[in-house]
Scaffold this motif. Structure first.
Motif, PDB file in Angstrom:
ATOM      1  N   THR A   1       0.858  -1.186   0.000  1.00 56.83           N
ATOM      2  CA  THR A   1       0.000   0.000   0.000  1.00 56.83           C
ATOM      3  C   THR A   1       0.894   1.237   0.000  1.00 56.83           C
TER       4      THR A   1
ATOM      5  N   SER B   1      -1.321  -1.393  -4.193  1.00 58.86           N
ATOM      6  CA  SER B   1      -2.460  -0.482  -4.281  1.00 58.86           C
ATOM      7  C   SER B   1      -1.993   0.942  -3.993  1.00 58.86           C
TER       8      SER B   1
ATOM      9  N   GLY C   1      -2.955   4.794  -2.894  1.00 56.72           N
ATOM     10  CA  GLY C   1      -3.927   5.651  -2.229  1.00 56.72           C
ATOM     11  C   GLY C   1      -3.524   7.111  -2.352  1.00 56.72           C
TER      12      GLY C   1
ATOM     13  N   HIS D   1      -9.482  -0.022   2.673  1.00 51.86           N
ATOM     14  CA  HIS D   1      -8.771  -0.704   1.577  1.00 51.86           C
ATOM     15  C   HIS D   1      -9.741  -1.227   0.512  1.00 51.86           C
ATOM     16  N   ARG D   2     -10.603  -0.350   0.057  1.00 49.01           N
ATOM     17  CA  ARG D   2     -11.514  -0.698  -1.035  1.00 49.01           C
ATOM     18  C   ARG D   2     -10.803  -0.412  -2.358  1.00 49.01           C
ATOM     19  N   VAL D   3     -10.492  -1.459  -3.089  1.00 55.11           N
ATOM     20  CA  VAL D   3      -9.666  -1.349  -4.293  1.00 55.11           C
ATOM     21  C   VAL D   3     -10.536  -1.376  -5.544  1.00 55.11           C
ATOM     22  N   ARG D   4     -10.255  -0.476  -6.458  1.00 55.93           N
ATOM     23  CA  ARG D   4     -10.874  -0.524  -7.780  1.00 55.93           C
ATOM     24  C   ARG D   4      -9.778  -0.463  -8.822  1.00 55.93           C
ATOM     25  N   LYS D   5      -9.834  -1.368  -9.787  1.00 58.62           N
ATOM     26  CA  LYS D   5      -8.880  -1.302 -10.892  1.00 58.62           C
ATOM     27  C   LYS D   5      -9.290  -0.175 -11.828  1.00 58.62           C
TER      28      LYS D   5
ATOM     29  N   ASN E   1      -4.284  -0.614  -9.308  1.00 61.17           N
ATOM     30  CA  ASN E   1      -5.152  -0.789  -8.144  1.00 61.17           C
ATOM     31  C   ASN E   1      -5.199   0.525  -7.374  1.00 61.17           C
TER      32      ASN E   1
ATOM     33  N   LEU F   1      -7.137   2.920  -4.372  1.00 63.96           N
ATOM     34  CA  LEU F   1      -7.982   2.894  -3.185  1.00 63.96           C
ATOM     35  C   LEU F   1      -9.035   3.995  -3.276  1.00 63.96           C
TER      36      LEU F   1
END
Length: 311
Positions: free
Chosen positions: A64, A93, A95, A126-130, A306, A308
């Motif tokens: 992260t 990921s 952020g 930790h909500r991941v969106r590609k 990825n 956040l």
């Protein structure tokens, strides 16, 4: 090597010339402690150090990486990540805590500069969106093939010139409002149209154009319907309006109705080819780049980062 799987790597990019940067970081640090975040912290000095420090986080196995900065710092971070092995990139990921002169990509996700606590709570979930990245492919002055990724947009023409003026005046005045006001005044002395030749889908556009925005996201209001997850780019081509219509265009830009102006011609595509853009400045995510040599193209790569996002 210390366990970095659950530890954040935080890169703090202070605003240049802002005396309160230490207070800003102290506030962020307090919010991190309140949320029991385990992290390592480094601070950038310039663009080169952003690249070096992000690569350090990637090479040391941080999963992260949080950027405390604006569009330009975030752009540097994703370009570092895209240069890493895809298997490594898949595990990382990114952020964002907005802290730049321009935070347009943060605003797209409703991340606000003055609400650090809420942003950190969202990041902790930790909500991941590609998400997609745009990419400009060009030749440099040495004739070498180059490319640069972008999250938000590529601007060609007048808006790039204004962004360049705004950054220069911000260093002088410090205030966003003053820098923007003086940029508009100085705009009177700028060239207002450029000879361009563009290919968008099956359309060939050959004429004088004031500005072009190719947006993977909102594009500082110029591509308000663009989303960074549909595998497409939104394009706004603005022909040269009369001076009174020009100021009307800025009003519509600031009120979120930019596409309503009759001089704005919107497109949606997977590729834009710029065969000619005579003396038109080019900016990527708000930062001026050296003008490409000859023709260049802008494409999109789908779901490669990825990111956040808020809950």
């Amino acid at each position: 090597m210390a366990d970095t799987d659950n530890k954040w790597g935080i890169l703090y990019c202070p605003k240049h010339g802002v005396a309160s940067s230490k207070k800003r970081w102290a506030k962020i640090e307090n919010c991190l402690k309140e949320n029991d975040i385990d992290y390592d912290f480094v601070q950038s000095e310039n663009q080169d150090s952003v690249t070096r420090l992000i690569n350090m986080f990637i090479n040391n196995g941080y999963k992260t990486i949080v950027i405390v900065g604006g569009d330009s710092a975030l752009n540097d971070a994703v370009n570092c990540l895209m240069s890493a092995d895809p298997k490594v990139r898949e595990l990382v990921s990114i952020g964002l805590i907005p802290n730049g002169l321009m935070n347009d990509f943060a605003h797209y996700w409703n991340l606000k500069e003055n609400d650090i606590s809420q942003t950190i709570k969202w990041l902790k979930q930790h909500r991941v969106r590609k998400i997609d990245l745009g990419c400009i492919h060009y030749l440099n002055a040495k004739g070498e093939a180059c490319h640069r990724y972008f999250l938000n947009c590529v601007n060609i023409g007048l808006i790039s010139a204004i962004m360049n003026l705004r950054q220069q005046t911000h260093r002088l005045f410090g205030s966003r409002s003053l820098s923007f006001l003086f940029s508009l005044i100085l705009m009177i002395f700028q060239r207002l149209d450029y000879k361009m030749s563009l290919k968008i889908n099956s359309d060939i556009i050959k004429r004088k154009i004031m500005t072009v925005c190719i947006g993977n996201a909102s594009g500082y209001g110029q591509t308000p319907n663009a989303v960074p997850y549909n595998g497409l780019l939104d394009v706004s081509v603005v022909y040269h309006p009369e001076m009174t219509q020009l100021f009307e265009g800025f009003y519509l830009l600031f009120t979120g109705k930019f596409l309503n102006h009759h001089s704005v011609h919107p497109y949606r595509t997977k590729e834009v080819v710029v065969n000619e853009a005579v003396k038109a400045m080019v900016s990527i995510d708000g930062r001026l780049m050296k003008t490409p040599v000859g023709s260049y193209s802008i494409t999109v790569e789908q779901e490669v980062i990825n990111f956040l996002i808020p809950a």
